[in-house]
Design a protein around this motif. Structure first.
Motif, PDB file in Angstrom:
ATOM      1  N   LEU A  98      24.447  12.937  -6.959  1.00 40.84           N
ATOM      2  CA  LEU A  98      24.018  12.341  -5.701  1.00 40.84           C
ATOM      3  C   LEU A  98      24.630  13.046  -4.488  1.00 40.84           C
ATOM      4  O   LEU A  98      24.675  12.482  -3.403  1.00 40.84           O
ATOM      5  CB  LEU A  98      24.396  10.856  -5.687  1.00 40.84           C
ATOM      6  N   PHE A  99      25.075  14.298  -4.704  1.00 45.21           N
ATOM      7  CA  PHE A  99      25.815  14.990  -3.646  1.00 45.21           C
ATOM      8  C   PHE A  99      25.068  16.204  -3.082  1.00 45.21           C
ATOM      9  O   PHE A  99      25.687  17.129  -2.549  1.00 45.21           O
ATOM     10  CB  PHE A  99      27.194  15.423  -4.153  1.00 45.21           C
ATOM     11  N   HIS A 100      23.764  16.208  -3.170  1.00 45.45           N
ATOM     12  CA  HIS A 100      23.008  17.368  -2.697  1.00 45.45           C
ATOM     13  C   HIS A 100      22.448  17.185  -1.285  1.00 45.45           C
ATOM     14  O   HIS A 100      21.668  18.018  -0.814  1.00 45.45           O
ATOM     15  CB  HIS A 100      21.895  17.688  -3.686  1.00 45.45           C
ATOM     16  N   GLY A 101      22.842  16.107  -0.607  1.00 47.10           N
ATOM     17  CA  GLY A 101      22.409  15.871   0.767  1.00 47.10           C
ATOM     18  C   GLY A 101      23.302  16.567   1.777  1.00 47.10           C
ATOM     19  O   GLY A 101      24.230  17.304   1.421  1.00 47.10           O
ATOM     20  N   PRO A 102      23.068  16.327   3.068  1.00 48.66           N
ATOM     21  CA  PRO A 102      23.778  17.043   4.138  1.00 48.66           C
ATOM     22  C   PRO A 102      25.292  16.901   4.109  1.00 48.66           C
ATOM     23  O   PRO A 102      26.005  17.832   4.467  1.00 48.66           O
ATOM     24  CB  PRO A 102      23.195  16.432   5.417  1.00 48.66           C
ATOM     25  N   THR A 103      25.819  15.731   3.709  1.00 45.73           N
ATOM     26  CA  THR A 103      27.273  15.555   3.673  1.00 45.73           C
ATOM     27  C   THR A 103      27.815  15.520   2.247  1.00 45.73           C
ATOM     28  O   THR A 103      28.968  15.176   2.032  1.00 45.73           O
ATOM     29  CB  THR A 103      27.703  14.273   4.411  1.00 45.73           C
ATOM     30  N   LEU A 104      26.984  15.865   1.279  1.00 47.68           N
ATOM     31  CA  LEU A 104      27.377  15.986  -0.124  1.00 47.68           C
ATOM     32  C   LEU A 104      27.922  14.683  -0.699  1.00 47.68           C
ATOM     33  O   LEU A 104      28.913  14.664  -1.425  1.00 47.68           O
ATOM     34  CB  LEU A 104      28.388  17.132  -0.301  1.00 47.68           C
ATOM     35  N   ALA A 105      27.253  13.568  -0.380  1.00 50.04           N
ATOM     36  CA  ALA A 105      27.650  12.265  -0.913  1.00 50.04           C
ATOM     37  C   ALA A 105      26.424  11.372  -1.062  1.00 50.04           C
ATOM     38  O   ALA A 105      25.425  11.540  -0.362  1.00 50.04           O
ATOM     39  CB  ALA A 105      28.675  11.596  -0.009  1.00 50.04           C
ATOM     40  N   PHE A 106      26.513  10.394  -1.961  1.00 50.56           N
ATOM     41  CA  PHE A 106      25.371   9.535  -2.272  1.00 50.56           C
ATOM     42  C   PHE A 106      24.878   8.749  -1.069  1.00 50.56           C
ATOM     43  O   PHE A 106      23.708   8.356  -0.997  1.00 50.56           O
ATOM     44  CB  PHE A 106      25.729   8.581  -3.419  1.00 50.56           C
ATOM     45  N   LYS A 107      25.740   8.532  -0.095  1.00 52.38           N
ATOM     46  CA  LYS A 107      25.371   7.695   1.036  1.00 52.38           C
ATOM     47  C   LYS A 107      24.421   8.374   2.013  1.00 52.38           C
ATOM     48  O   LYS A 107      23.917   7.735   2.933  1.00 52.38           O
ATOM     49  CB  LYS A 107      26.635   7.200   1.732  1.00 52.38           C
ATOM     50  N   ASP A 108      24.167   9.660   1.798  1.00 54.82           N
ATOM     51  CA  ASP A 108      23.203  10.358   2.647  1.00 54.82           C
ATOM     52  C   ASP A 108      21.828   9.701   2.585  1.00 54.82           C
ATOM     53  O   ASP A 108      21.114   9.640   3.591  1.00 54.82           O
ATOM     54  CB  ASP A 108      23.078  11.831   2.225  1.00 54.82           C
ATOM     55  N   VAL A 109      21.443   9.207   1.408  1.00 55.07           N
ATOM     56  CA  VAL A 109      20.111   8.611   1.264  1.00 55.07           C
ATOM     57  C   VAL A 109      19.977   7.373   2.148  1.00 55.07           C
ATOM     58  O   VAL A 109      19.071   7.281   2.987  1.00 55.07           O
ATOM     59  CB  VAL A 109      19.821   8.252  -0.213  1.00 55.07           C
ATOM     60  N   GLY A 110      20.884   6.411   1.982  1.00 57.82           N
ATOM     61  CA  GLY A 110      20.797   5.178   2.764  1.00 57.82           C
ATOM     62  C   GLY A 110      21.009   5.408   4.248  1.00 57.82           C
ATOM     63  O   GLY A 110      20.329   4.807   5.081  1.00 57.82           O
ATOM     64  N   ALA A 111      21.949   6.287   4.608  1.00 55.96           N
ATOM     65  CA  ALA A 111      22.246   6.522   6.021  1.00 55.96           C
ATOM     66  C   ALA A 111      21.083   7.189   6.735  1.00 55.96           C
ATOM     67  O   ALA A 111      20.729   6.819   7.857  1.00 55.96           O
ATOM     68  CB  ALA A 111      23.510   7.368   6.149  1.00 55.96           C
ATOM     69  N   ARG A 112      20.488   8.186   6.106  1.00 53.95           N
ATOM     70  CA  ARG A 112      19.358   8.889   6.732  1.00 53.95           C
ATOM     71  C   ARG A 112      18.154   7.959   6.856  1.00 53.95           C
ATOM     72  O   ARG A 112      17.448   7.965   7.867  1.00 53.95           O
ATOM     73  CB  ARG A 112      19.000  10.123   5.913  1.00 53.95           C
ATOM     74  N   PHE A 113      17.912   7.147   5.828  1.00 53.93           N
ATOM     75  CA  PHE A 113      16.790   6.212   5.897  1.00 53.93           C
ATOM     76  C   PHE A 113      17.008   5.194   7.014  1.00 53.93           C
ATOM     77  O   PHE A 113      16.107   4.931   7.824  1.00 53.93           O
ATOM     78  CB  PHE A 113      16.623   5.493   4.556  1.00 53.93           C
ATOM     79  N   MET A 114      18.208   4.628   7.076  1.00 55.75           N
ATOM     80  CA  MET A 114      18.472   3.616   8.096  1.00 55.75           C
ATOM     81  C   MET A 114      18.345   4.178   9.500  1.00 55.75           C
ATOM     82  O   MET A 114      17.803   3.527  10.393  1.00 55.75           O
ATOM     83  CB  MET A 114      19.865   3.015   7.905  1.00 55.75           C
ATOM     84  N   ALA A 115      18.848   5.391   9.726  1.00 56.95           N
ATOM     85  CA  ALA A 115      18.758   6.003  11.051  1.00 56.95           C
ATOM     86  C   ALA A 115      17.308   6.109  11.502  1.00 56.95           C
ATOM     87  O   ALA A 115      16.964   5.798  12.656  1.00 56.95           O
ATOM     88  CB  ALA A 115      19.408   7.385  11.039  1.00 56.95           C
ATOM     89  N   ARG A 116      16.459   6.513  10.595  1.00 60.94           N
ATOM     90  CA  ARG A 116      15.044   6.696  10.930  1.00 60.94           C
ATOM     91  C   ARG A 116      14.325   5.359  11.090  1.00 60.94           C
ATOM     92  O   ARG A 116      13.475   5.216  11.974  1.00 60.94           O
ATOM     93  CB  ARG A 116      14.382   7.569   9.861  1.00 60.94           C
ATOM     94  N   LEU A 117      14.667   4.369  10.258  1.00 66.88           N
ATOM     95  CA  LEU A 117      14.023   3.068  10.383  1.00 66.88           C
ATOM     96  C   LEU A 117      14.486   2.356  11.652  1.00 66.88           C
ATOM     97  O   LEU A 117      13.671   1.745  12.368  1.00 66.88           O
ATOM     98  CB  LEU A 117      14.341   2.209   9.158  1.00 66.88           C
TER      99      LEU A 117
END
Length: 432
Positions: A98-117
């Motif tokens: 789960l570390f292939h996002g911009p900050t290399l952590a699983f929370k990238d998915v939820g954080a990026r989604f929430m920012a956009r929503l």
């Protein structure tokens, strides 16, 4: 869809209200009034779908009544600009990376989604700036800060415990500037979380500022984390190993595993879940005794899981109607000391060559100890091990390479605001 509070005292809210408020007025966490089950045909064909296609189907079940379809599709596809692959580590044990996002952590998915929503909802209003408050014990701060960086109409305040996050984690949210302010609290994570919760319930602050949270207490942060559980099932099904699949989740504030439990309620055929804790064993003890007894958090090697009163326990408890029997029938627990974590990291690396971060080590070990005959286990490798370079290098005797994305953060200049753990001081800062 309407959202109710786990304390059942506040009025129900729309998705828009739940996302912007973050926390219900009675201090409860928002829950959807119903959880839609996905059709059998979806699961029959899931292994032929892309991560984005899978996630959009799940997102539509959660948010489709409240967000225009094309807007929701854009939010999902923009959020998931990276993969979350499944990698074999051991016999019958796989890592969900789960570390292939911009900050290399699983929370990238939820954080990026929430920012956009959240930006989607703000654009529908004529009101001014929204202030996002987020408490972090490690990766939440960096994921949220980078997910919201430069987003118009939103300012983010990241509260973190002084001296209790890794140097690389700290760099990822204290060097950004722009609309990101880092608050360095003289305390532990639970103090940071308490400041955030108190801020939401303070009438003076909420008259002057529009506050919301980007912790997993916010439905827009934790629910999207269900996406990668469906993706893990799809990838395992493509490999022919979806039968009797067990999911093990390194757990701190329990937003991540709660999202997986919601996925199971939607029909995701996971056999059972394991919540892997470090020495902060509050949930593990609940499973054994039926008593939930929060206590001060303990600092450990797996610092992102250093939580002594996990907020999302309220959601787990509510989801299963407060039944200890129902919870323990589907979720087991594990708890590991720092020495256990070190031993596990060394053993796994020596035998398989796979480098675990301290949090993933808890998940891997729990599967090694609890997997039953015929089962296949998948654990969440929740952060890139280089984010804990000093610890990993010392434990394994290696010099793990720092990815370019992390190195770029480390070249920035630290900017933070020192803060006591007293709410009066934090309130005065925000009011000023």
């Amino acid at each position: 869809m309407k959202y109710y509070s786990t304390n059942h005292q506040a009025p129900t809210a729309t998705l828009h209200e739940a996302v912007v408020k973050g926390l219900a007025g009675d201090r409860g966490l928002y829950m959807p009034e119903h959880i839609k089950r996905l059709p059998k045909g979806f699961f029959d064909n899931i292994d032929k779908m892309s991560f984005q296609e899978i996630a959009y189907t799940v997102a539509d079940a959660f948010f489709g009544e409240d967000v225009e379809k094309e807007a929701l599709r854009r939010i999902v596809y923009d959020t998931l600009s990276f993969d979350c692959p499944v990698m074999k580590v051991d016999d019958n044990i796989y890592s969900l990376e789960l570390f292939h996002g911009p900050t290399l952590a699983f929370k990238d998915v939820g954080a990026r989604f929430m920012a956009r929503l959240l930006q989607y909802f703000i654009r529908q209003e004529s009101a001014g700036q929204v202030d996002v408050l987020v408490a972090t014990s490690g990766d939440t701060g960096s994921a949220v800060a980078n997910g919201f960086l430069g987003v118009d109409g939103i300012h983010v305040y990241v509260l973190y415990p002084k001296g209790k996050v890794s140097p690389i984690q700290e760099c990822q949210f204290t060097t950004l500037g722009q609309n990101i302010t880092a608050i360095e609290v003289d305390g532990v994570f639970d103090d940071c979380q308490a400041l955030v919760k108190q801020a939401f319930l303070d009438p003076d602050l909420n008259t002057r500022r529009r506050l919301t949270s980007a912790n997993s207490i916010n439905v827009a942060r934790f629910l999207p984390q269900a996406f990668y559980y469906f993706n893990a099932y799809a990838r395992m099904k493509a490999l022919g190993f979806a039968e009797k699949m067990v999911m093990c989740v390194p757990s701190g504030n329990f937003g991540n595993i709660t999202a997986g439990l919601f996925g199971a309620e939607m029909g995701l055929p996971i056999t059972r879940f394991i919540a892997a804790n470090n020495a902060n064993d509050i949930f593990y003890n609940y499973l054994q005794t039926g008593r939930y007894e929060p206590k001060a958090s303990i600092q450990t090697l797996a610092n992102a899981m250093d939580v002594g009163d996990p907020s999302n326990f309220a959601r787990v408890y509510d989801l299963y109607g407060g039944s200890h029997e129902r919870i323990t029938s589907f979720i087991s627990g594990a708890t590991y000391s720092d020495n256990d974590i070190r031993e596990t990291m060394r053993e796994c690396y020596a035998r398989t060559g796979y480098v675990l971060d301290p949090h993933g080590a808890c998940g891997y070990r729990a599967l090694r100890e609890q997997l039953r005959e015929g089962e296949v286990g998948v654990f969440g490798e929740t952060a890139h091990p280089a984010k804990f370079k000093e610890k990993v290098d010392e434990i394994l005797g290696i010099d793990i390479a720092i990815p370019d994305r992390l190195a770029a953060f480390m070249r920035g200049e630290k900017q933070s605001v020192p803060m006591t753990r007293h709410f009066e001081d934090f309130k005065a800062y925000l009011m000023a």
